[in-house]
Design a protein around this motif. Structure first.
Motif, PDB file in Angstrom:
ATOM      1  N   ILE A 143       0.844  -1.209   0.000  1.00 22.69           N
ATOM      2  CA  ILE A 143       0.000   0.000   0.000  1.00 22.69           C
ATOM      3  C   ILE A 143       0.873   1.251   0.000  1.00 22.69           C
ATOM      4  O   ILE A 143       0.598   2.214  -0.726  1.00 22.69           O
ATOM      5  N   SER A 144       1.934   1.231   0.776  1.00 25.18           N
ATOM      6  CA  SER A 144       2.866   2.365   0.779  1.00 25.18           C
ATOM      7  C   SER A 144       3.507   2.535  -0.595  1.00 25.18           C
ATOM      8  O   SER A 144       3.700   3.667  -1.065  1.00 25.18           O
ATOM      9  N   ALA A 145       3.819   1.416  -1.236  1.00 24.79           N
ATOM     10  CA  ALA A 145       4.426   1.458  -2.573  1.00 24.79           C
ATOM     11  C   ALA A 145       3.456   2.050  -3.591  1.00 24.79           C
ATOM     12  O   ALA A 145       3.847   2.859  -4.446  1.00 24.79           O
ATOM     13  N   ILE A 146       2.175   1.671  -3.501  1.00 20.48           N
ATOM     14  CA  ILE A 146       1.174   2.189  -4.425  1.00 20.48           C
ATOM     15  C   ILE A 146       0.959   3.682  -4.193  1.00 20.48           C
ATOM     16  O   ILE A 146       0.814   4.463  -5.151  1.00 20.48           O
ATOM     17  N   THR A 147       0.952   4.088  -2.934  1.00 20.51           N
ATOM     18  CA  THR A 147       0.814   5.514  -2.605  1.00 20.51           C
ATOM     19  C   THR A 147       1.961   6.316  -3.203  1.00 20.51           C
ATOM     20  O   THR A 147       1.748   7.370  -3.828  1.00 20.51           O
ATOM     21  N   LEU A 148       3.177   5.811  -3.025  1.00 19.41           N
ATOM     22  CA  LEU A 148       4.357   6.480  -3.583  1.00 19.41           C
ATOM     23  C   LEU A 148       4.278   6.536  -5.104  1.00 19.41           C
ATOM     24  O   LEU A 148       4.621   7.561  -5.718  1.00 19.41           O
ATOM     25  N   VAL A 196      -1.243  15.941  -3.704  1.00 24.87           N
ATOM     26  CA  VAL A 196      -0.257  15.000  -3.162  1.00 24.87           C
ATOM     27  C   VAL A 196      -0.514  14.745  -1.675  1.00 24.87           C
ATOM     28  O   VAL A 196      -0.429  13.607  -1.195  1.00 24.87           O
ATOM     29  N   GLN A 197      -0.850  15.800  -0.930  1.00 21.29           N
ATOM     30  CA  GLN A 197      -1.136  15.651   0.496  1.00 21.29           C
ATOM     31  C   GLN A 197      -2.344  14.749   0.733  1.00 21.29           C
ATOM     32  O   GLN A 197      -2.342  13.912   1.641  1.00 21.29           O
ATOM     33  N   VAL A 198      -3.378  14.922  -0.089  1.00 24.91           N
ATOM     34  CA  VAL A 198      -4.587  14.096   0.038  1.00 24.91           C
ATOM     35  C   VAL A 198      -4.255  12.630  -0.231  1.00 24.91           C
ATOM     36  O   VAL A 198      -4.666  11.732   0.523  1.00 24.91           O
ATOM     37  N   VAL A 199      -3.522  12.382  -1.305  1.00 21.96           N
ATOM     38  CA  VAL A 199      -3.148  11.004  -1.661  1.00 21.96           C
ATOM     39  C   VAL A 199      -2.296  10.380  -0.564  1.00 21.96           C
ATOM     40  O   VAL A 199      -2.513   9.231  -0.164  1.00 21.96           O
ATOM     41  N   GLN A 200      -1.317  11.133  -0.062  1.00 19.46           N
ATOM     42  CA  GLN A 200      -0.434  10.610   0.983  1.00 19.46           C
ATOM     43  C   GLN A 200      -1.202  10.320   2.266  1.00 19.46           C
ATOM     44  O   GLN A 200      -0.986   9.283   2.921  1.00 19.46           O
ATOM     45  N   SER A 201      -2.105  11.198   2.639  1.00 23.28           N
ATOM     46  CA  SER A 201      -2.898  11.005   3.860  1.00 23.28           C
ATOM     47  C   SER A 201      -3.783   9.773   3.751  1.00 23.28           C
ATOM     48  O   SER A 201      -3.901   8.983   4.689  1.00 23.28           O
ATOM     49  N   PHE A 202      -4.409   9.598   2.580  1.00 25.04           N
ATOM     50  CA  PHE A 202      -5.263   8.428   2.369  1.00 25.04           C
ATOM     51  C   PHE A 202      -4.429   7.149   2.379  1.00 25.04           C
ATOM     52  O   PHE A 202      -4.832   6.130   2.957  1.00 25.04           O
ATOM     53  N   GLY A 203      -3.252   7.208   1.771  1.00 22.04           N
ATOM     54  CA  GLY A 203      -2.348   6.049   1.775  1.00 22.04           C
ATOM     55  C   GLY A 203      -1.897   5.696   3.185  1.00 22.04           C
ATOM     56  O   GLY A 203      -1.840   4.519   3.555  1.00 22.04           O
ATOM     57  N   ASP A 204      -1.571   6.713   3.976  1.00 25.83           N
ATOM     58  CA  ASP A 204      -1.165   6.486   5.370  1.00 25.83           C
ATOM     59  C   ASP A 204      -2.306   5.865   6.176  1.00 25.83           C
ATOM     60  O   ASP A 204      -2.083   4.996   7.033  1.00 25.83           O
ATOM     61  N   TYR A 205      -3.539   6.314   5.893  1.00 30.06           N
ATOM     62  CA  TYR A 205      -4.715   5.768   6.587  1.00 30.06           C
ATOM     63  C   TYR A 205      -4.896   4.280   6.267  1.00 30.06           C
ATOM     64  O   TYR A 205      -5.090   3.469   7.162  1.00 30.06           O
ATOM     65  N   LEU A 206      -4.777   3.930   5.006  1.00 29.57           N
ATOM     66  CA  LEU A 206      -4.898   2.519   4.605  1.00 29.57           C
ATOM     67  C   LEU A 206      -3.771   1.688   5.198  1.00 29.57           C
ATOM     68  O   LEU A 206      -3.978   0.539   5.595  1.00 29.57           O
ATOM     69  N   TYR A 207      -2.581   2.278   5.240  1.00 29.92           N
ATOM     70  CA  TYR A 207      -1.426   1.567   5.816  1.00 29.92           C
ATOM     71  C   TYR A 207      -1.681   1.228   7.276  1.00 29.92           C
ATOM     72  O   TYR A 207      -1.426   0.092   7.727  1.00 29.92           O
ATOM     73  N   LYS A 208      -2.193   2.186   8.039  1.00 28.23           N
ATOM     74  CA  LYS A 208      -2.457   1.967   9.456  1.00 28.23           C
ATOM     75  C   LYS A 208      -3.511   0.888   9.670  1.00 28.23           C
ATOM     76  O   LYS A 208      -3.423   0.074  10.592  1.00 28.23           O
ATOM     77  N   ILE A 209      -4.544   0.890   8.802  1.00 22.62           N
ATOM     78  CA  ILE A 209      -5.609  -0.102   8.931  1.00 22.62           C
ATOM     79  C   ILE A 209      -5.066  -1.513   8.685  1.00 22.62           C
ATOM     80  O   ILE A 209      -5.369  -2.453   9.442  1.00 22.62           O
ATOM     81  N   THR A 210      -4.296  -1.675   7.626  1.00 19.21           N
ATOM     82  CA  THR A 210      -3.782  -2.999   7.261  1.00 19.21           C
ATOM     83  C   THR A 210      -2.646  -3.456   8.180  1.00 19.21           C
ATOM     84  O   THR A 210      -2.360  -4.658   8.254  1.00 19.21           O
ATOM     85  N   LYS A 211      -2.020  -2.513   8.852  1.00 19.78           N
ATOM     86  CA  LYS A 211      -0.895  -2.854   9.741  1.00 19.78           C
ATOM     87  C   LYS A 211      -1.372  -3.457  11.053  1.00 19.78           C
ATOM     88  O   LYS A 211      -0.643  -4.163  11.730  1.00 19.78           O
ATOM     89  N   LYS A 212      -2.634  -3.183  11.418  1.00 17.96           N
ATOM     90  CA  LYS A 212      -3.161  -3.663  12.686  1.00 17.96           C
ATOM     91  C   LYS A 212      -3.322  -5.182  12.687  1.00 17.96           C
ATOM     92  O   LYS A 212      -3.632  -5.787  11.690  1.00 17.96           O
TER      93      LYS A 212
END
Length: 212
Positions: A143-148, A196-212
């Motif tokens: 997910i982080s890779a896709i966000t980047l 870019v900020q919106v995309v990064q924030s959404f990517g970070d949100y998905l990362y946190k969800i999947t990391k749990k």
């Protein structure tokens, strides 16, 4: 001003979104082949790995604007024209796919060997190991890779505007640079930063969800 910037924003999102989606699909397939055929891979084949490795590295070495120009004939053959918003998706996809492949390959490689060996001991097939073990374990990293990648493609799409790709880059060149409208240039930059900020924030949100 807004009647120029809003359509351009829509074009940028369209180009970047579709190109990222296609690049992720192609990149994921390439990454799976790399993982399977690598040394000590599930289906080691160093000839296939070496060939694909060279192709990916070659495509990654091209500056995007040069790649876009080189691909004009290919783009025209595929969709009937070489410039425009839809036409820009072809080079954007080809430019981003090798980048995605490397990122996803790296994410899959980070999966612990012990987890893979455990799956093998239970009789899992190669595809089950890839999709049900490695992919699940590496999902936050992917997910982080896709966000980047999405953010990188947004930058590429802005460069595409310099050679008729449309979007915010085209507005910045056409109005901000050629017509010396510095306020238009500033607005396009601010919109790109916000996107870019919106995309990064959404990517970070998905990362946190999947990391749990």
């Amino acid at each position: 001003m807004i009647d120029i910037l809003l359509p351009a924003l829509g074009e940028t999102i369209y180009m970047s979104g579709v190109a990222t989606f296609l690049a992720v699909i192609i990149g994921f397939v390439l990454a799976v082949i790399l993982i399977l055929t690598a040394k000590d891979g599930l289906r080691q084949n160093l000839k296939v790995y070496s060939l694909l490795d060279v192709v990916i590295n070659t495509l990654r070495s091209f500056p995007f604007i040069i790649l876009m120009i080189v691909l004009f004939p290919v783009t025209k053959f595929l969709i009937g024209k070489s410039i425009g918003t839809t036409a820009a998706i072809i080079p954007l996809t080809i430019g981003a796919a090798p980048f995605v492949a490397r990122l996803i390959e790296s994410s899959l490689r980070e999966v612990e060997k012990g987890v893979i060996e455990a799956a093998k001991s239970f009789g899992a097939s190669d595809m089950q190991i890839i999709f049900k073990v490695m992919f699940v374990e590496a999902l936050p990293s992917i997910i982080s890779a896709i966000t980047l990648t999405f953010i990188t493609v947004i930058g590429f799409s802005a460069m595409a505007g310099a050679v008729g790709g449309g979007g915010l880059g085209d507005v910045a060149i056409k109005y901000g640079y050629y017509r010396f409208q510095s306020d238009t240039m500033m607005y396009t930059v601010l919109i790109l930063i916000a996107l870019v900020q919106v995309v990064q924030s959404f990517g970070d949100y998905l990362y946190k969800i999947t990391k749990k």
